[in-house]
Design a protein around this motif. Structure first.
Motif, PDB file in Angstrom:
ATOM      1  N   MET A 123      21.400  -0.591  28.550  1.00  0.00           N
ATOM      2  CA  MET A 123      22.199   0.662  28.305  1.00  0.00           C
ATOM      3  C   MET A 123      21.251   1.946  28.072  1.00  0.00           C
ATOM      4  O   MET A 123      22.009   2.851  28.052  1.00  0.00           O
ATOM      5  N   LEU A 124      20.011   1.560  27.982  1.00  0.00           N
ATOM      6  CA  LEU A 124      19.192   3.096  28.215  1.00  0.00           C
ATOM      7  C   LEU A 124      19.495   3.581  29.535  1.00  0.00           C
ATOM      8  O   LEU A 124      18.972   4.870  29.290  1.00  0.00           O
ATOM      9  N   SER A 125      20.122   3.120  30.409  1.00  0.00           N
ATOM     10  CA  SER A 125      20.318   4.257  31.499  1.00  0.00           C
ATOM     11  C   SER A 125      21.533   5.095  31.047  1.00  0.00           C
ATOM     12  O   SER A 125      21.641   6.129  31.952  1.00  0.00           O
ATOM     13  N   GLU A 126      21.999   5.006  29.857  1.00  0.00           N
ATOM     14  CA  GLU A 126      23.083   6.193  29.735  1.00  0.00           C
ATOM     15  C   GLU A 126      22.652   6.723  28.441  1.00  0.00           C
ATOM     16  O   GLU A 126      23.291   7.664  27.762  1.00  0.00           O
ATOM     17  N   CYS A 127      21.397   6.766  27.928  1.00  0.00           N
ATOM     18  CA  CYS A 127      20.688   7.130  26.720  1.00  0.00           C
ATOM     19  C   CYS A 127      20.127   8.694  27.035  1.00  0.00           C
ATOM     20  O   CYS A 127      19.080   8.430  27.790  1.00  0.00           O
ATOM     21  N   ASP A 128      20.322   9.631  26.517  1.00  0.00           N
ATOM     22  CA  ASP A 128      19.748  11.110  26.943  1.00  0.00           C
ATOM     23  C   ASP A 128      18.443  11.022  26.257  1.00  0.00           C
ATOM     24  O   ASP A 128      17.703  11.819  26.554  1.00  0.00           O
ATOM     25  N   ASP A 129      18.131  10.176  25.205  1.00  0.00           N
ATOM     26  CA  ASP A 129      16.816  10.285  24.421  1.00  0.00           C
ATOM     27  C   ASP A 129      15.845   9.444  25.245  1.00  0.00           C
ATOM     28  O   ASP A 129      14.765   9.596  24.878  1.00  0.00           O
ATOM     29  N   PHE A 130      16.231   8.612  26.087  1.00  0.00           N
ATOM     30  CA  PHE A 130      15.084   7.668  26.794  1.00  0.00           C
ATOM     31  C   PHE A 130      14.806   8.695  28.130  1.00  0.00           C
ATOM     32  O   PHE A 130      15.521   9.060  28.870  1.00  0.00           O
ATOM     33  N   ARG A 131      13.462   8.920  28.033  1.00  0.00           N
ATOM     34  CA  ARG A 131      12.495   9.728  28.812  1.00  0.00           C
ATOM     35  C   ARG A 131      12.479   9.500  30.267  1.00  0.00           C
ATOM     36  O   ARG A 131      12.331  10.335  31.302  1.00  0.00           O
ATOM     37  N   ASP A 132      12.475   8.159  30.520  1.00  0.00           N
ATOM     38  CA  ASP A 132      12.011   7.628  32.096  1.00  0.00           C
ATOM     39  C   ASP A 132      13.333   7.647  33.016  1.00  0.00           C
ATOM     40  O   ASP A 132      14.088   6.752  33.059  1.00  0.00           O
ATOM     41  N   ASN A 133      13.680   8.869  33.556  1.00  0.00           N
ATOM     42  CA  ASN A 133      14.671   9.002  34.610  1.00  0.00           C
ATOM     43  C   ASN A 133      14.479   7.676  35.768  1.00  0.00           C
ATOM     44  O   ASN A 133      15.695   7.332  36.287  1.00  0.00           O
ATOM     45  N   ASP A 134      13.510   7.742  36.286  1.00  0.00           N
ATOM     46  CA  ASP A 134      13.232   6.826  37.301  1.00  0.00           C
ATOM     47  C   ASP A 134      13.839   5.328  36.917  1.00  0.00           C
ATOM     48  O   ASP A 134      14.711   4.597  37.478  1.00  0.00           O
ATOM     49  N   LEU A 135      13.557   4.922  35.656  1.00  0.00           N
ATOM     50  CA  LEU A 135      13.888   3.621  35.195  1.00  0.00           C
ATOM     51  C   LEU A 135      15.207   3.717  34.953  1.00  0.00           C
ATOM     52  O   LEU A 135      16.282   2.525  35.155  1.00  0.00           O
ATOM     53  N   LYS A 136      15.775   4.626  34.306  1.00  0.00           N
ATOM     54  CA  LYS A 136      17.202   4.648  34.043  1.00  0.00           C
ATOM     55  C   LYS A 136      18.033   4.765  35.386  1.00  0.00           C
ATOM     56  O   LYS A 136      19.131   4.045  35.417  1.00  0.00           O
ATOM     57  N   THR A 137      17.535   5.141  36.510  1.00  0.00           N
ATOM     58  CA  THR A 137      18.298   5.023  37.638  1.00  0.00           C
ATOM     59  C   THR A 137      18.218   3.579  38.115  1.00  0.00           C
ATOM     60  O   THR A 137      19.361   2.939  38.362  1.00  0.00           O
ATOM     61  N   GLN A 138      17.049   2.753  37.944  1.00  0.00           N
ATOM     62  CA  GLN A 138      17.262   1.433  38.376  1.00  0.00           C
ATOM     63  C   GLN A 138      17.835   0.597  37.516  1.00  0.00           C
ATOM     64  O   GLN A 138      18.557  -0.260  37.939  1.00  0.00           O
ATOM     65  N   LEU A 139      17.943   0.828  36.262  1.00  0.00           N
ATOM     66  CA  LEU A 139      18.914   0.122  35.250  1.00  0.00           C
ATOM     67  C   LEU A 139      20.082   0.155  35.718  1.00  0.00           C
ATOM     68  O   LEU A 139      20.966  -0.839  35.453  1.00  0.00           O
ATOM     69  N   LEU A 140      20.604   1.605  36.109  1.00  0.00           N
ATOM     70  CA  LEU A 140      22.058   1.762  36.265  1.00  0.00           C
ATOM     71  C   LEU A 140      22.351   1.122  37.546  1.00  0.00           C
ATOM     72  O   LEU A 140      23.617   0.342  37.726  1.00  0.00           O
ATOM     73  N   LYS A 141      21.696   1.043  38.824  1.00  0.00           N
ATOM     74  CA  LYS A 141      21.848   0.429  39.669  1.00  0.00           C
ATOM     75  C   LYS A 141      22.001  -1.111  39.678  1.00  0.00           C
ATOM     76  O   LYS A 141      22.739  -1.951  40.118  1.00  0.00           O
ATOM     77  N   MET A 142      21.046  -1.824  38.659  1.00  0.00           N
ATOM     78  CA  MET A 142      21.447  -3.114  38.321  1.00  0.00           C
ATOM     79  C   MET A 142      22.575  -3.502  37.575  1.00  0.00           C
ATOM     80  O   MET A 142      23.300  -4.408  37.771  1.00  0.00           O
ATOM     81  N   ARG A 143      23.070  -2.619  36.819  1.00  0.00           N
ATOM     82  CA  ARG A 143      24.055  -2.669  36.155  1.00  0.00           C
ATOM     83  C   ARG A 143      25.481  -2.581  37.085  1.00  0.00           C
ATOM     84  O   ARG A 143      26.620  -3.371  36.739  1.00  0.00           O
ATOM     85  N   LEU A 144      25.234  -2.045  38.182  1.00  0.00           N
ATOM     86  CA  LEU A 144      26.383  -2.044  39.273  1.00  0.00           C
ATOM     87  C   LEU A 144      26.354  -2.978  40.178  1.00  0.00           C
ATOM     88  O   LEU A 144      27.158  -3.391  40.995  1.00  0.00           O
ATOM     89  N   HIS A 145      25.051  -3.815  40.195  1.00  0.00           N
ATOM     90  CA  HIS A 145      24.905  -5.019  41.107  1.00  0.00           C
ATOM     91  C   HIS A 145      24.619  -6.209  40.393  1.00  0.00           C
ATOM     92  O   HIS A 145      23.453  -6.589  40.111  1.00  0.00           O
ATOM     93  N   PRO A 146      25.485  -7.016  39.921  1.00  0.00           N
ATOM     94  CA  PRO A 146      25.277  -8.163  38.889  1.00  0.00           C
ATOM     95  C   PRO A 146      24.190  -9.202  39.795  1.00  0.00           C
ATOM     96  O   PRO A 146      23.536  -9.806  38.696  1.00  0.00           O
ATOM     97  N   GLU A 147      24.123  -9.279  40.778  1.00  0.00           N
ATOM     98  CA  GLU A 147      23.072 -10.222  41.227  1.00  0.00           C
ATOM     99  C   GLU A 147      21.671  -9.793  41.021  1.00  0.00           C
ATOM    100  O   GLU A 147      20.811 -10.512  40.836  1.00  0.00           O
ATOM    101  N   GLU A 148      21.563  -8.478  41.294  1.00  0.00           N
ATOM    102  CA  GLU A 148      20.185  -7.822  41.134  1.00  0.00           C
ATOM    103  C   GLU A 148      20.022  -7.975  39.418  1.00  0.00           C
ATOM    104  O   GLU A 148      18.771  -8.113  39.063  1.00  0.00           O
ATOM    105  N   LEU A 149      21.071  -7.708  38.598  1.00  0.00           N
ATOM    106  CA  LEU A 149      20.768  -7.846  37.249  1.00  0.00           C
ATOM    107  C   LEU A 149      20.494  -9.219  36.866  1.00  0.00           C
ATOM    108  O   LEU A 149      19.347  -9.315  35.877  1.00  0.00           O
ATOM    109  N   GLU A 150      21.097 -10.115  37.370  1.00  0.00           N
ATOM    110  CA  GLU A 150      20.508 -11.585  36.949  1.00  0.00           C
ATOM    111  C   GLU A 150      19.225 -11.836  37.349  1.00  0.00           C
ATOM    112  O   GLU A 150      18.389 -12.570  36.794  1.00  0.00           O
TER     113      GLU A 150
END
Length: 159
Positions: A123-150
């Motif tokens: 859920m850091l992918s939605e957190c404004d205080d989390f500083r790493d935008n590249d990682l936020k993007t990766q986390l969000l992509k995984m949340r959208l693709h359950p097989e990658e998340l697993e």
């Protein structure tokens, strides 16, 4: 018409970020530094001149968390999203960590280390205080693709 034009790019130091895993938890840092609002992050810093990314990751892990990893490996390298910048963000996973020294922070730097569960980490992918935008993007992509998340969850928590 065969005309040419020069396009400039800036070369920045690569960075190394460490995802620290302890049993079923992931380390999250709350940092404050002079002249900045407090923010959330993972251990990270630039790769110093002549230093490879895994050495930089190991150094920052030790300096910011007092931990040394028995199993530190590259998960992903992400190039700069800007066409005018040459830089790679290297993401490492650290397992089998043990405390080996006290934290070695820069002057004015304050870091609080806490462990969070996997769902909070994602859920850091939605957190404004989390500083790493590249990682936020990766986390969000995984949340959208359950097989990658697993697959990511298995990489973090299985041997």
């Amino acid at each position: 018409d065969w005309t040419t034009k020069t396009f400039e790019k800036v070369k920045r130091y690569d960075t190394a970020t460490v995802i620290v895993v302890n049993q079923d938890k992931i380390l999250l840092q709350k940092q404050s530094q002079p002249h900045r609002n407090p923010f959330l992050s993972l251990p990270w810093w630039k790769c110093e001149a002549g230093e490879n990314s895994i050495d930089s990751a190991a150094r920052e892990l030790l300096e910011e968390t007092w931990l040394k990893s028995g199993n530190l490996f590259l998960w992903k390298s992400i190039p700069s999203p800007y066409s005018t910048m040459i830089r790679q963000n290297h993401y490492f996973i650290a397992k089998d960590c043990e405390k080996v020294q006290s934290m070695d922070l820069d002057n004015g730097e304050k870091i609080e280390n806490n462990f969070i569960d996997f769902e909070e980490f994602m859920m850091l992918s939605e957190c404004d205080d989390f500083r790493d935008n590249d990682l936020k993007t990766q986390l969000l992509k995984m949340r959208l693709h359950p097989e990658e998340l697993e697959m990511f969850k298995k990489l973090l928590f299985e041997d």
